[in-house]
Design a protein around this motif. Structure first.
Motif, PDB file in Angstrom:
ATOM      1  N   GLU A  43       0.840  -1.207   0.000  1.00  0.00           N
ATOM      2  CA  GLU A  43       0.000   0.000   0.000  1.00  0.00           C
ATOM      3  C   GLU A  43       0.871   1.250   0.000  1.00  0.00           C
ATOM      4  OE1 GLU A  43      -2.366  -0.660   3.506  1.00  0.00           O
ATOM      5  OE2 GLU A  43      -3.497  -2.282   2.557  1.00  0.00           O
ATOM      6  N   GLY A  44       1.929   1.232   0.795  1.00  0.00           N
ATOM      7  CA  GLY A  44       2.842   2.366   0.858  1.00  0.00           C
ATOM      8  C   GLY A  44       3.530   2.614  -0.475  1.00  0.00           C
ATOM      9  N   GLY A  45       3.939   1.545  -1.146  1.00  0.00           N
ATOM     10  CA  GLY A  45       4.550   1.689  -2.464  1.00  0.00           C
ATOM     11  C   GLY A  45       3.593   2.305  -3.467  1.00  0.00           C
ATOM     12  N   LEU A  46       2.358   1.838  -3.443  1.00  0.00           N
ATOM     13  CA  LEU A  46       1.342   2.394  -4.355  1.00  0.00           C
ATOM     14  C   LEU A  46       1.057   3.859  -4.033  1.00  0.00           C
ATOM     15  CD1 LEU A  46      -1.029  -0.693  -4.479  1.00  0.00           C
ATOM     16  CD2 LEU A  46       0.336   0.205  -6.384  1.00  0.00           C
ATOM     17  N   ALA A  78       4.099  10.532  -6.429  1.00  0.00           N
ATOM     18  CA  ALA A  78       5.149  10.909  -7.382  1.00  0.00           C
ATOM     19  C   ALA A  78       4.536  11.411  -8.680  1.00  0.00           C
ATOM     20  CB  ALA A  78       6.075   9.723  -7.654  1.00  0.00           C
ATOM     21  N   LYS A  79       3.463  10.769  -9.119  1.00  0.00           N
ATOM     22  CA  LYS A  79       2.776  11.242 -10.326  1.00  0.00           C
ATOM     23  C   LYS A  79       2.225  12.652 -10.110  1.00  0.00           C
ATOM     24  CE  LYS A  79      -0.018   8.919 -12.717  1.00  0.00           C
ATOM     25  NZ  LYS A  79      -1.170   8.156 -13.120  1.00  0.00           N
ATOM     26  N   ALA A 128       9.393   4.691  -3.184  1.00  0.00           N
ATOM     27  CA  ALA A 128       8.702   3.543  -3.785  1.00  0.00           C
ATOM     28  C   ALA A 128       9.700   2.444  -4.125  1.00  0.00           C
ATOM     29  CB  ALA A 128       7.922   3.979  -5.022  1.00  0.00           C
ATOM     30  N   ILE A 129      10.838   2.828  -4.678  1.00  0.00           N
ATOM     31  CA  ILE A 129      11.890   1.853  -5.002  1.00  0.00           C
ATOM     32  C   ILE A 129      12.390   1.182  -3.718  1.00  0.00           C
ATOM     33  CG2 ILE A 129      14.281   1.630  -5.802  1.00  0.00           C
ATOM     34  CD1 ILE A 129      13.563   3.735  -7.979  1.00  0.00           C
ATOM     35  N   ASP A 130      12.580   1.954  -2.664  1.00  0.00           N
ATOM     36  CA  ASP A 130      13.038   1.396  -1.385  1.00  0.00           C
ATOM     37  C   ASP A 130      12.038   0.370  -0.843  1.00  0.00           C
ATOM     38  OD1 ASP A 130      15.314   2.969  -1.497  1.00  0.00           O
ATOM     39  OD2 ASP A 130      14.584   4.448  -0.045  1.00  0.00           O
ATOM     40  N   ILE A 131      10.762   0.673  -0.981  1.00  0.00           N
ATOM     41  CA  ILE A 131       9.724  -0.254  -0.503  1.00  0.00           C
ATOM     42  C   ILE A 131       9.770  -1.547  -1.311  1.00  0.00           C
ATOM     43  CG2 ILE A 131       7.224  -0.631  -0.410  1.00  0.00           C
ATOM     44  CD1 ILE A 131       7.019   2.371   0.435  1.00  0.00           C
ATOM     45  N   ILE A 132       9.852  -1.426  -2.633  1.00  0.00           N
ATOM     46  CA  ILE A 132       9.902  -2.627  -3.478  1.00  0.00           C
ATOM     47  C   ILE A 132      11.179  -3.420  -3.193  1.00  0.00           C
ATOM     48  CG2 ILE A 132      10.061  -3.446  -5.862  1.00  0.00           C
ATOM     49  CD1 ILE A 132       8.137  -1.067  -6.564  1.00  0.00           C
ATOM     50  N   THR A 133      12.280  -2.723  -2.959  1.00  0.00           N
ATOM     51  CA  THR A 133      13.520  -3.398  -2.591  1.00  0.00           C
ATOM     52  C   THR A 133      13.340  -4.153  -1.274  1.00  0.00           C
ATOM     53  OG1 THR A 133      14.843  -1.761  -3.773  1.00  0.00           O
ATOM     54  CG2 THR A 133      15.977  -3.042  -2.063  1.00  0.00           C
ATOM     55  N   GLU A 170       2.390   1.717 -15.121  1.00  0.00           N
ATOM     56  CA  GLU A 170       2.726   0.330 -15.461  1.00  0.00           C
ATOM     57  C   GLU A 170       3.182  -0.424 -14.215  1.00  0.00           C
ATOM     58  OE1 GLU A 170       6.506  -1.882 -17.597  1.00  0.00           O
ATOM     59  OE2 GLU A 170       5.966   0.116 -18.303  1.00  0.00           O
ATOM     60  N   VAL A 171       4.074   0.182 -13.453  1.00  0.00           N
ATOM     61  CA  VAL A 171       4.583  -0.464 -12.241  1.00  0.00           C
ATOM     62  C   VAL A 171       3.469  -0.591 -11.203  1.00  0.00           C
ATOM     63  CG1 VAL A 171       6.246  -0.302 -10.345  1.00  0.00           C
ATOM     64  CG2 VAL A 171       6.938   0.312 -12.673  1.00  0.00           C
ATOM     65  N   ALA A 172       2.650   0.425 -11.084  1.00  0.00           N
ATOM     66  CA  ALA A 172       1.540   0.368 -10.124  1.00  0.00           C
ATOM     67  C   ALA A 172       0.601  -0.790 -10.469  1.00  0.00           C
ATOM     68  CB  ALA A 172       0.785   1.697 -10.099  1.00  0.00           C
ATOM     69  N   ARG A 173       0.302  -0.970 -11.748  1.00  0.00           N
ATOM     70  CA  ARG A 173      -0.568  -2.089 -12.144  1.00  0.00           C
ATOM     71  C   ARG A 173       0.059  -3.428 -11.763  1.00  0.00           C
ATOM     72  NH1 ARG A 173      -1.376   1.269 -16.624  1.00  0.00           N
ATOM     73  NH2 ARG A 173       0.190   0.137 -17.840  1.00  0.00           N
TER      74      ARG A 173
END
Length: 131
Positions: free
Chosen positions: A33-36, A42-43, A61-66, A111-114
């Motif tokens: 949820e935080g990444g989204l 950011a958008k 967002a990158i840190d969260i995905i990492t 794209e990444v959000a999807r």
């Protein structure tokens, strides 16, 4: 007292309380949820032309995905191939977010959000007890 500062402080305390009480399953949901949220923010920063804020939010967002990627645990699954695919997908997401940042392209963020929404939907369907 500044009302916005008070609100941020409340949110911070509330977040810490949620995290300390959350199950491991819920923590993963919260990360997703935080990444989204960071991608959506950011958008918004992109559309306002706020480059510094855009960079900060995409980096978060990158840190969260990492963090999600680093949290993959081979010892807790028999399906190593599925785990490797998820690892590769997280890697792809970080690369694409970096490209979105460089190109200032909100479509790449979408794209990444999807992709993350798809992963999150699957995660949401897993019962916490089965993990």
């Amino acid at each position: 007292m500044n009302p916005m500062r008070a609100l941020r402080q409340y949110q911070k305390v509330n977040s810490h309380a949620q995290i300390s009480e959350a199950s491991p399953h819920r923590l993963i949901q919260m990360l997703m949820e935080g990444g989204l949220d960071r991608m959506a923010q950011a958008k918004g920063a992109m559309s306002r032309g706020d480059v510094a804020q855009k960079v900060t939010l995409i980096t978060k967002a990158i840190d969260i995905i990492t963090g999600l990627r680093q949290g993959l645990d081979e010892d807790k699954t028999d399906d190593k191939a599925a785990l490797q695919r998820l690892d590769s997908l997280y890697e792809f997401m970080t690369i694409r977010l970096t490209q979105a940042n460089i190109k200032n392209d909100p479509d790449i963020i979408d794209e990444v959000a999807r992709l993350l929404i798809t992963v999150k939907s699957g995660w949401d369907e897993i019962a916490p007890q089965s993990i």
